[in-house]
Motif scaffolding. Structure first.
Motif, PDB file in Angstrom:
ATOM      1  N   TYR A  87       0.829  -1.209   0.000  1.00 45.33           N
ATOM      2  CA  TYR A  87       0.000   0.000   0.000  1.00 45.33           C
ATOM      3  C   TYR A  87       0.860   1.255   0.000  1.00 45.33           C
ATOM      4  O   TYR A  87       0.592   2.221  -0.731  1.00 45.33           O
ATOM      5  CB  TYR A  87      -0.920  -0.007   1.225  1.00 45.33           C
ATOM      6  CG  TYR A  87      -1.594   1.328   1.463  1.00 45.33           C
ATOM      7  CD1 TYR A  87      -2.657   1.751   0.660  1.00 45.33           C
ATOM      8  CD2 TYR A  87      -1.153   2.180   2.481  1.00 45.33           C
ATOM      9  CE1 TYR A  87      -3.260   2.976   0.869  1.00 45.33           C
ATOM     10  CE2 TYR A  87      -1.753   3.409   2.694  1.00 45.33           C
ATOM     11  CZ  TYR A  87      -2.804   3.803   1.887  1.00 45.33           C
ATOM     12  OH  TYR A  87      -3.396   5.017   2.093  1.00 45.33           O
ATOM     13  N   ALA A  88       1.922   1.259   0.818  1.00 46.68           N
ATOM     14  CA  ALA A  88       2.788   2.431   0.917  1.00 46.68           C
ATOM     15  C   ALA A  88       3.470   2.730  -0.415  1.00 46.68           C
ATOM     16  O   ALA A  88       3.681   3.890  -0.774  1.00 46.68           O
ATOM     17  CB  ALA A  88       3.842   2.215   2.008  1.00 46.68           C
ATOM     18  N   GLY A  89       3.820   1.677  -1.148  1.00 42.03           N
ATOM     19  CA  GLY A  89       4.471   1.875  -2.434  1.00 42.03           C
ATOM     20  C   GLY A  89       3.565   2.562  -3.447  1.00 42.03           C
ATOM     21  O   GLY A  89       4.044   3.294  -4.311  1.00 42.03           O
ATOM     22  N   GLY A  90       2.275   2.323  -3.330  1.00 43.91           N
ATOM     23  CA  GLY A  90       1.328   2.952  -4.243  1.00 43.91           C
ATOM     24  C   GLY A  90       1.047   2.112  -5.479  1.00 43.91           C
ATOM     25  O   GLY A  90       1.822   1.217  -5.840  1.00 43.91           O
ATOM     26  N   LEU A  91      -0.064   2.409  -6.124  1.00 44.64           N
ATOM     27  CA  LEU A  91      -0.495   1.638  -7.292  1.00 44.64           C
ATOM     28  C   LEU A  91       0.463   1.727  -8.471  1.00 44.64           C
ATOM     29  O   LEU A  91       0.746   0.706  -9.110  1.00 44.64           O
ATOM     30  CB  LEU A  91      -1.897   2.089  -7.719  1.00 44.64           C
ATOM     31  CG  LEU A  91      -2.547   1.300  -8.860  1.00 44.64           C
ATOM     32  CD1 LEU A  91      -2.698  -0.167  -8.482  1.00 44.64           C
ATOM     33  CD2 LEU A  91      -3.903   1.911  -9.228  1.00 44.64           C
ATOM     34  N   PRO A  92       1.018   2.918  -8.804  1.00 46.09           N
ATOM     35  CA  PRO A  92       1.903   2.984  -9.979  1.00 46.09           C
ATOM     36  C   PRO A  92       3.104   2.041  -9.895  1.00 46.09           C
ATOM     37  O   PRO A  92       3.404   1.331 -10.860  1.00 46.09           O
ATOM     38  CB  PRO A  92       2.349   4.454  -9.988  1.00 46.09           C
ATOM     39  CG  PRO A  92       1.247   5.185  -9.318  1.00 46.09           C
ATOM     40  CD  PRO A  92       0.774   4.253  -8.236  1.00 46.09           C
ATOM     41  N   ILE A  93       3.794   2.003  -8.748  1.00 41.95           N
ATOM     42  CA  ILE A  93       4.977   1.147  -8.647  1.00 41.95           C
ATOM     43  C   ILE A  93       4.572  -0.321  -8.596  1.00 41.95           C
ATOM     44  O   ILE A  93       5.298  -1.192  -9.088  1.00 41.95           O
ATOM     45  CB  ILE A  93       5.832   1.540  -7.414  1.00 41.95           C
ATOM     46  CG1 ILE A  93       7.258   1.007  -7.563  1.00 41.95           C
ATOM     47  CG2 ILE A  93       5.217   1.043  -6.133  1.00 41.95           C
ATOM     48  CD1 ILE A  93       8.066   1.680  -8.632  1.00 41.95           C
ATOM     49  N   LEU A  94       3.388  -0.629  -8.053  1.00 41.38           N
ATOM     50  CA  LEU A  94       2.885  -2.006  -8.058  1.00 41.38           C
ATOM     51  C   LEU A  94       2.625  -2.469  -9.489  1.00 41.38           C
ATOM     52  O   LEU A  94       3.025  -3.571  -9.885  1.00 41.38           O
ATOM     53  CB  LEU A  94       1.614  -2.104  -7.227  1.00 41.38           C
ATOM     54  CG  LEU A  94       0.887  -3.461  -7.254  1.00 41.38           C
ATOM     55  CD1 LEU A  94       1.779  -4.565  -6.698  1.00 41.38           C
ATOM     56  CD2 LEU A  94      -0.431  -3.385  -6.487  1.00 41.38           C
ATOM     57  N   LEU A  95       1.965  -1.626 -10.286  1.00 40.16           N
ATOM     58  CA  LEU A  95       1.686  -1.974 -11.677  1.00 40.16           C
ATOM     59  C   LEU A  95       2.974  -2.096 -12.479  1.00 40.16           C
ATOM     60  O   LEU A  95       3.092  -2.956 -13.355  1.00 40.16           O
ATOM     61  CB  LEU A  95       0.763  -0.931 -12.307  1.00 40.16           C
ATOM     62  CG  LEU A  95      -0.663  -0.863 -11.735  1.00 40.16           C
ATOM     63  CD1 LEU A  95      -1.457   0.243 -12.426  1.00 40.16           C
ATOM     64  CD2 LEU A  95      -1.371  -2.200 -11.886  1.00 40.16           C
ATOM     65  N   LEU A  96       3.950  -1.235 -12.162  1.00 46.86           N
ATOM     66  CA  LEU A  96       5.228  -1.307 -12.869  1.00 46.86           C
ATOM     67  C   LEU A  96       5.931  -2.628 -12.569  1.00 46.86           C
ATOM     68  O   LEU A  96       6.538  -3.235 -13.460  1.00 46.86           O
ATOM     69  CB  LEU A  96       6.116  -0.127 -12.459  1.00 46.86           C
ATOM     70  CG  LEU A  96       7.409   0.072 -13.266  1.00 46.86           C
ATOM     71  CD1 LEU A  96       7.112   0.246 -14.751  1.00 46.86           C
ATOM     72  CD2 LEU A  96       8.188   1.271 -12.727  1.00 46.86           C
ATOM     73  N   GLY A 116      -2.754  -6.779 -14.441  1.00 46.64           N
ATOM     74  CA  GLY A 116      -1.971  -5.723 -13.809  1.00 46.64           C
ATOM     75  C   GLY A 116      -0.814  -5.281 -14.678  1.00 46.64           C
ATOM     76  O   GLY A 116      -0.508  -4.087 -14.782  1.00 46.64           O
ATOM     77  N   GLY A 117      -0.151  -6.250 -15.336  1.00 47.31           N
ATOM     78  CA  GLY A 117       0.939  -5.914 -16.242  1.00 47.31           C
ATOM     79  C   GLY A 117       0.460  -5.095 -17.429  1.00 47.31           C
ATOM     80  O   GLY A 117       1.115  -4.125 -17.837  1.00 47.31           O
ATOM     81  N   ALA A 119       4.370 -10.215 -15.402  1.00 47.26           N
ATOM     82  CA  ALA A 119       3.445 -10.761 -16.405  1.00 47.26           C
ATOM     83  C   ALA A 119       4.167 -11.526 -17.520  1.00 47.26           C
ATOM     84  O   ALA A 119       3.871 -12.701 -17.768  1.00 47.26           O
ATOM     85  CB  ALA A 119       2.560  -9.654 -16.969  1.00 47.26           C
ATOM     86  N   PRO A 120       5.140 -10.915 -18.232  1.00 45.36           N
ATOM     87  CA  PRO A 120       5.821 -11.685 -19.285  1.00 45.36           C
ATOM     88  C   PRO A 120       6.677 -12.817 -18.724  1.00 45.36           C
ATOM     89  O   PRO A 120       6.933 -13.801 -19.411  1.00 45.36           O
ATOM     90  CB  PRO A 120       6.685 -10.634 -19.995  1.00 45.36           C
ATOM     91  CG  PRO A 120       6.864  -9.542 -18.999  1.00 45.36           C
ATOM     92  CD  PRO A 120       5.611  -9.523 -18.186  1.00 45.36           C
ATOM     93  N   GLY A 121       7.106 -12.678 -17.462  1.00 41.56           N
ATOM     94  CA  GLY A 121       7.888 -13.741 -16.842  1.00 41.56           C
ATOM     95  C   GLY A 121       7.102 -15.026 -16.708  1.00 41.56           C
ATOM     96  O   GLY A 121       7.686 -16.120 -16.620  1.00 41.56           O
ATOM     97  N   THR A 122       5.769 -14.913 -16.718  1.00 39.21           N
ATOM     98  CA  THR A 122       4.920 -16.096 -16.599  1.00 39.21           C
ATOM     99  C   THR A 122       5.127 -17.060 -17.767  1.00 39.21           C
ATOM    100  O   THR A 122       4.857 -18.262 -17.650  1.00 39.21           O
ATOM    101  CB  THR A 122       3.446 -15.665 -16.506  1.00 39.21           C
ATOM    102  OG1 THR A 122       3.278 -14.835 -15.350  1.00 39.21           O
ATOM    103  CG2 THR A 122       2.515 -16.859 -16.388  1.00 39.21           C
ATOM    104  N   ILE A 123       5.632 -16.544 -18.885  1.00 34.98           N
ATOM    105  CA  ILE A 123       5.931 -17.409 -20.030  1.00 34.98           C
ATOM    106  C   ILE A 123       6.917 -18.501 -19.616  1.00 34.98           C
ATOM    107  O   ILE A 123       6.812 -19.660 -20.046  1.00 34.98           O
ATOM    108  CB  ILE A 123       6.490 -16.583 -21.207  1.00 34.98           C
ATOM    109  CG1 ILE A 123       5.430 -15.596 -21.713  1.00 34.98           C
ATOM    110  CG2 ILE A 123       6.964 -17.494 -22.334  1.00 34.98           C
ATOM    111  CD1 ILE A 123       5.957 -14.596 -22.721  1.00 34.98           C
ATOM    112  N   VAL A 153       1.577  -1.274 -18.526  1.00 32.86           N
ATOM    113  CA  VAL A 153       2.023  -0.846 -19.853  1.00 32.86           C
ATOM    114  C   VAL A 153       1.167   0.312 -20.364  1.00 32.86           C
ATOM    115  O   VAL A 153       1.694   1.283 -20.930  1.00 32.86           O
ATOM    116  CB  VAL A 153       1.964  -2.030 -20.843  1.00 32.86           C
ATOM    117  CG1 VAL A 153       2.226  -1.562 -22.264  1.00 32.86           C
ATOM    118  CG2 VAL A 153       2.970  -3.105 -20.441  1.00 32.86           C
ATOM    119  N   LEU A 154      -0.148   0.217 -20.151  1.00 31.83           N
ATOM    120  CA  LEU A 154      -1.053   1.283 -20.566  1.00 31.83           C
ATOM    121  C   LEU A 154      -0.714   2.582 -19.833  1.00 31.83           C
ATOM    122  O   LEU A 154      -0.715   3.674 -20.433  1.00 31.83           O
ATOM    123  CB  LEU A 154      -2.508   0.868 -20.287  1.00 31.83           C
ATOM    124  CG  LEU A 154      -3.600   1.813 -20.808  1.00 31.83           C
ATOM    125  CD1 LEU A 154      -3.544   1.902 -22.337  1.00 31.83           C
ATOM    126  CD2 LEU A 154      -4.977   1.320 -20.357  1.00 31.83           C
ATOM    127  N   GLY A 155      -0.426   2.460 -18.540  1.00 31.14           N
ATOM    128  CA  GLY A 155      -0.058   3.647 -17.776  1.00 31.14           C
ATOM    129  C   GLY A 155       1.222   4.292 -18.271  1.00 31.14           C
ATOM    130  O   GLY A 155       1.346   5.519 -18.325  1.00 31.14           O
TER     131      GLY A 155
END
Length: 471
Positions: A409-418, A456-457, A424-428, A461-463
Motif C-alpha cells: 500500500y505504501a508503495g502505491g499503485l503505480p509502482i505495483l503496476l510497474l 496488472g501488467g 506478467a511476461p515472466g509467466t511465459i 504498460v497502458l499507464g
C-alpha cells in the motif's frame, strides 16, 4: 552446483553474508532520499515501522529455518510449499529480479559517484555512464564465466570496504553534531512539504524496504551452514547491526544542514555531505569505499542471482536449460540469462528521470512478493498448529504479514503496476516449466492469480504509454 560459498559457513560468516547483502548501494543514498520527503520526526516513525516489521520478518525466517529445515533452497521455497507451483515461481522470479535490479542500481550509483569528479557521468544516467556500466557488466560476466567463485569471501571483503567509510561518516558527523539544527529540522524544517506527516512517512517506506533487502541472505545459503541454528542467529544479529547503521546515517545529517539543502544534494548524498562537513577528502573517502564495495557487492549479488536461477532450475522451478554448467562448473546458462536481463534493465534506467530512485522503489516492490509469501506461509503453519504453539511466533507471523501488505500500500499503485509489467511476461517461463514437466499448467486458483498478474501488467504498460506511470 553453481557458484556459492564454501560448505561449512560459521555463524560469523553467515552474519557477514547477511550484513553484506543488506548494506549495499541504498545506505549511501539515504540522506537525500529521506531529506526530500521528511524530517527527523517522520524518519524516526518510518524506521520504527520498518524496524518492527523487518524484525518480525527476520524472526519468522529464523523460526522457519528451524521448523522446516527441509526447505533449504532459498526463501522462495516457502511460497511453493505453502501456495503451489505458480506462487513459488513468482517468488523465484521476484527474488531474482530484485538481484538484477539491484545490480543495475549498483552501476548507476558507481557512475554517479564518478560524476562527483568527472561531470560527464552526471548522476548515473548519461551516455558515458551507460557505456561504462555496460563494459563493467560484461567484464564481470566473462570473469565469472571463466570460473570465479566464492561469493562468501568476496562478500566479506566488500562488507569491510563499505562498513569502514560508513563508520567514519557516522563518527565525523556525530562529533560535529549541532542539536539546534536538528531541532529546527525535527518537524521537517525549512520549506514545508505539501504532504502531511502520514504522506511523508509513506513516501519513505519503499526506501526502507530496499535497504533491508538481503535480510534473508543467511537463509539463502542455509544449506551451507555448519549448524542450522546459526542461520537464524546470524539473521537477527545482522538485522540489528544494520538497523543501527541505517538510523544513524539517516538522522545525523539533520544535525548539520537544513532539510532543503539535504534534499538538494547529488547522489550518493553521503559523499556530498561528508565533503561539506570535512572538505573534499571526505567525498574521496566515501567514494573510494563506495566504489570498492559496489564492485565486490555486484559480483556477490550476481553470483546470488545465478544461484537462485540454478537451484530453482535443478528443483524444477525454472526451465531446465538454466541448470546447464560449463566445463568449469559455472552455471553458464543462468549467467547469460542474468547478464542479458541486467543489460536490458540498464537501458530502461537510462531513460528514467531519477534512475537511482526508480531502481530503489522497483527493487523494493519486487522484493515484497517473496517476503509476503514467507509471512503468509508462516501464518499458514501457525493456523495448522505446526511448529508448536508459541504465542510469540504466532504474533510475529501476523505482524510480518501485515507489514508486507502495508508496504504494498505504501508503495502505491503505480509502482505495483510497474512491477507487474515484469512479472506478467515472466509467466511465459512458468508455462515452459510446466510443459517440460508435462504437468497441468495452472490450477483454478492459479489461473485466477495469473489473470490478475497479466491484467496488472497490461494496466502498467497502458499507464506507461499514457504517461500516468512515469520512469
Amino acid at each position: 552446483m553453481g557458484p556459492g560459498p564454501n560448505p561449512g559457513l560459521s555463524y560469523l560468516a553467515l552474519t557477514a553474508v547477511a550484513v553484506g547483502s543488506m548494506v549495499g548501494a541504498g545506505i549511501f543514498t539515504l540522506p537525500r532520499s529521506f531529506g526530500a520527503s521528511t524530517g527527523p520526526a517522520g524518519a524516526l516513525v518510518a524506521w520504527a515501522i520498518t524496524g518492527f516489521g523487518m524484525y518480525a520478518l527476520a524472526r519468522v525466517l529464523q523460526w522457519l529455518s528451524t521448523v522446516r529445515p527441509d526447505l533449504d533452497a532459498g526463501i522462495y521455497a516457502y511460497g511453493k510449499e505453502g501456495f503451489g507451483n505458480y506462487a513459488g515461481f513468482l517468488a523465484v522470479l521476484g527474488y531474482w529480479l530484485v538481484a538484477c535490479i539491484g545490480d543495475v542500481a549498483y552501476w548507476c550509483l558507481l557512475t554517479a559517484t564518478l560524476g562527483h569528479f568527472f561531470p560527464a557521468f552526471g548522476e548515473g544516467n548519461t551516455f558515458p555512464s551507460m557505456i561504462l556500466a555496460t563494459a563493467g557488466i560484461w567484464g564481470f560476466h566473462f570473469l565469472i564465466l571463466a570460473g570465479v567463485k566464492g561469493a562468501a569471501s568476496v562478500n566479506a571483503v566488500a562488507t569491510v570496504a563499505k562498513v569502514i567509510p560508513i563508520l567514519l561518516f557516522i563518527i565525523l558527523l556525530a562529533l560535529s553534531f549541532e542539536p539546534a539544527t536538528f531541532d529546527d529540522n525535527f518537524w521537517v524544517g525549512g520549506e514545508q512539504p505539501e504532504e502531511g506527516i502520514f504522506q511523508q512517512i509513506r513516501a519513505t517506506m519503499l526506501i526502507t524496504v530496499f535497504v533491508f533487502v538481503g535480510v534473508e541472505g543467511a537463509n539463502v545459503y542455509s544449506r551451507y551452514a555448519k549448524r542450522r541454528a546459526d542461520v537464524g542467529r546470524a539473521t537477527i544479529t545482522a538485522f540489528l547491526l544494520v538497523l543501527a547503521l541505517m538510523l544513524l546515517v539517516t538522522l545525523l545529517p539533520y544535525g548539520h544542514f537544513p532539510r532543503a539543502e539535504i534534499a538538494a544534494l547529488t547522489q550518493p548524498s553521503m559523499a556530498s555531505l561528508l565533503k561539506a562537513v570535512v572538505g573534499p577528502w571526505g567525498a574521496i573517502l566515501i567514494s573510494l569505499g563506495l566504489i570498492i564495495s559496489i564492485l565486490g557487492a555486484y559480483l556477490a549479488w550476481t553470483l546470488l542471482a545465478i544461484e537462485v536461477l540454478f537451484v530453482a532450475a535443478k528443483n524444477g522451478d525454472m526451465p531446465r536449460m538454466l541448470a546447464r554448467e560449463n566445463a568449469r562448473g559455472v552455471p553458464s546458462a543462468s549467467l547469460w540469462f542474468t547478464t542479458l536481463t541486467v543489460q536490458a534493465l540498464l537501458f530502461i534506467a537510462w531513460y528514467a528521470d531519477d534512475a537511482i530512485q526508480l531502481l530503489v522503489e522497483l527493487s523494493a516492490s519486487m522484493a515484497l512478493t517473496p517476503y509476503f509469501l514467507v509471512a503468509a506461509f508462516a501464518c499458514k503453519l501457525v493456523i495448522r498448529g505446526e511448529g508448536g504453539n508459541d504465542l510469540r511466533c504466532r504474533l510475529l507471523a501476523c505482524i510480518a504479514l501485515l507489514y508486507t501488505i502495508g508496504m504494498v500500500y505504501a508503495g502505491g499503485l503505480p509502482i505495483l503496476l510497474l512491477s507487474l509489467v515484469f512479472y506478467a511476461p515472466g509467466t511465459i517461463l512458468y508455462v515452459v516449466i510446466r510443459r517440460e514437466q508435462r504437468g497441468r499448467v495452472f490450477s483454478m486458483s492459479e489461473s485466477m492469480l495469473c489473470a490478475l498478474v497479466v491484467l496488472g501488467g497490461m494496466a502498467g504498460v497502458l499507464g506507461l504509454c499514457r504517461g500516468t506511470i512515469s520512469l
